[in-house]
Design an enzyme around this catalytic site. Structure first.
Site: not given
Lengths: 487, 97
Positions: A80, A155, A179
């Site tokens: 990420k 996310s 997330s």
């Protein structure tokens, strides 16, 4: 014939160690897959291309010299875009950090490299982790591989889409309020949020420090276990990291679930759920019963307050953490030639997107004189009540089960203008986050439209091995995790 | 439960000033609308009995001991700064003269 990009991380590492395939070929297969598939998905912000191949060559060289290879030898891993890598860009999905290059590498990524993994590229995310759909990214949205008009969740939506589409077998994410787990559910893959402190946060760009966890998304339980064994452990650079007993790594899945007491909190298994999600999870509960598990009805009364509790704490911590972006030490600068104050205001107003600004404003509100005790103070108290609820529930059962998300993947653009509707997507994942507990999402079925549905497990602190065993038993008895999105 | 605060334009503008954010007039209305809805939805938290639950002064994150560690080399510290000079960060003039 099975292609390399279809194999698990465990399978790839095994082949690389045995020499039946080179690490270069494995990484090349992922890069080729990204070139072919990702233009339609936008799971990756960018990839390391030749640098990743050079890292793979180093592993092949080590093997040629007879050196021992790690448990993730040659496995390409996405990460990420809020975990830093020395000398390389990290943007946290924000215009604010468009040109930022870190002087150091995040501990979790360093440990993965030490285990032989090859860092492949940065995956897309909601700006600073603030979103449940990956639509707030400054790089533009990611699309769900199962239905490209739908969001992948967020996310860590880029990591989830990348793993689901076979761009890499594992991708690192971060989970503040769900997330990792929510995008895992919406993309039909496994997602693990470890116990708070089990994996170092050093090098994870902060959103809400008392909640942030580094987690992982993958296509098998064994791969999650490999990742956890490689990354878990105390880190002097992260004072919140914990020296827990080491995980057993590739924990053998339980052959059946006899003797396992599974708590079913009614607050997470009925009210407000999409009909198809509810029906699918009910079917999963029946499967668990057939496997010998004892299902125990239980209650988490404070879950009623979990969404406001989570958002007030996360927004307050975000307002504080993001105060560091002042246009002086790093990040975008605007308003040159004005005052210091005006420069900072211009830099932040241009650098942050709308959702980040809204959360900073509400966090500032929750912490401001006259409102702090009523909002932030109440949220701290409510968090402790929720922790007590979990402790009581775990006195009567080993694990808790629920859906991961109240809804399957929703159409792009359908919630982005309604922040409150977006926040409610996290209703089932924020309780474990607030209590700092480990939780795992795994595929448990599909809607009539073919969208994945996730089952969420929550364990007592440091109960990751139990999570992996039970999830492994459910996966062994079903084939939901074996389905793949359309090519 | 106590009444919700009067979250009006003046308060949102004040919060924006505190947070060093500029809200153009065309965005202020949307922010105000969203903020009011969210704060109203979160107001139920006020129903919790104040004496129950944890200590609001509880430190949620354990802090390390305040021990000096070797710092990053200066060139690395400055590498991401928008403007530097003579080994320092450059900011707009603060003091006249």
């Amino acid at each position: 014939m099975t292609e390399l990009w279809q194999l698990s991380a465990a399978g790839l590492a095994d082949q690389v160690r045995r020499g039946s395939v080179s690490a270069r070929d494995v990484v090349r297969a992922s890069l080729d897959r990204i070139e072919r598939v990702d233009p339609a998905l936008h799971a990756f912000v960018d990839h390391r291309g030749e640098r990743a191949l050079a890292d793979a060559d180093a592993i092949d060289g080590a093997r040629a010299r007879g050196e021992p290879l790690g448990p993730l030898a040659g496995v390409p891993i996405g990460w990420k875009d809020n975990l830093v890598v020395a000398g390389e860009r990290t943007s946290a999905g924000s215009r604010m950090l468009a040109d930022y290059r870190s002087p150091f590498t995040a501990t979790a990524l360093q440990r993965l490299q030490a285990a032989g993994a090859v860092l492949l590229g940065r995956t897309n995310m909601d700006e600073f982790g603030m979103g449940s759909s990956t639509e707030t990214s400054a790089h533009g949205p990611t699309r769900n591989p199962w239905h490209r008009d739908c969001v992948p969740g967020g996310s860590s939506g880029g990591s989830a889409a990348a793993v689901a589409a076979g761009l890499c077998p594992l991708a690192v994410g971060s989970d503040t309020g769900g997330s990792v787990r929510q995008p895992a559910a919406l993309c039909g893959v496994f997602g693990l949020k470890p116990t708070y402190g089990r994996v170092s946060r050093y090098g994870l760009i902060a959103y809400a420090s008392s909640l942030d966890c580094v987690g992982v998304l993958g296509r098998s339980v064994d791969d999650l276990a490999l990742w956890l064994a490689a990354t878990a452990g105390v880190d002097p650079a992260d004072p919140t990291s914990v020296a827990a007993a080491p995980t057993t790594g590739a924990a053998a899945p339980a052959a059946d679930l006899r003797g396992v007491r599974i708590g079913v909190p009614w607050q997470l298994n009925g009210p407000g759920l999409d009909d198809e999600v509810l029906a699918t999870v009910q079917t999963a509960l029946a499967t668990l019963r057939e496997l010998g598990a004892e299902l125990v009805e239980c209650s988490l009364p404070s879950v009623a307050h979990a969404v406001p509790t989570y958002y007030l704490l996360a927004m307050a911590e975000a307002a504080s953490n993001l105060a560091r972006y002042d246009g002086v030490r790093y990040g975008a600068r605007r308003g040159e030639g004005t005052s210091c104050d005006a420069m900072t205001t211009a830099s932040r107003s241009r650098g942050f997107g709308d959702e980040v600004q809204l959360r900073i404003l509400l966090g500032t509100f929750a912490l401001s004189v006259g409102y702090q005790d009523r909002y932030y103070g109440q949220a701290i108290r409510a968090r402790e009540l929720l922790r007590s609820d979990f402790a009581r529930a775990f006195a009567a059962c080993d694990l808790l089960v629920s859906p991961t998300s109240p809804v399957p993947a929703f159409p792009l653009g359908s919630r982005i203008d309604d922040p409150l509707a977006m926040y409610l997507c996290d209703a089932l994942t924020v309780p474990a986050s607030l209590a700092g507990l480990p939780a795992l999402s795994q595929p448990c079925g599909y809607t009539a439209a073919g969208l994945p549905i996730g089952l969420q497990w929550t364990a007592p602190a440091f109960g990751e091995d139990r999570l992996l065993q039970v999830a492994g038993a459910f996966a062994a008895a079903t084939d939901h995790h074996s389905r793949r999105p359309p090519a | 439960m106590t009444a919700e605060p009067d979250l009006d334009r003046a308060l949102v503008q004040h919060l924006a000033d505190l947070a060093r954010l500029h809200l153009p007039a065309e965005r202020l209305a949307t922010v105000l609308q969203n903020a009011r809805r969210i704060v109203a939805a979160f107001g139920a938290l006020g129903d919790l009995p104040l004496e129950s639950g944890g200590d609001p002064d509880l430190q949620p994150v354990r802090l390390r001991t305040d021990t000096a560690e070797p710092p990053l080399p200066l060139d690395q510290v400055l590498a991401n700064a928008p403007r530097t000079a003579g080994g320092m960060f450059v900011v707009p003039r603060v003091v006249d003269g």
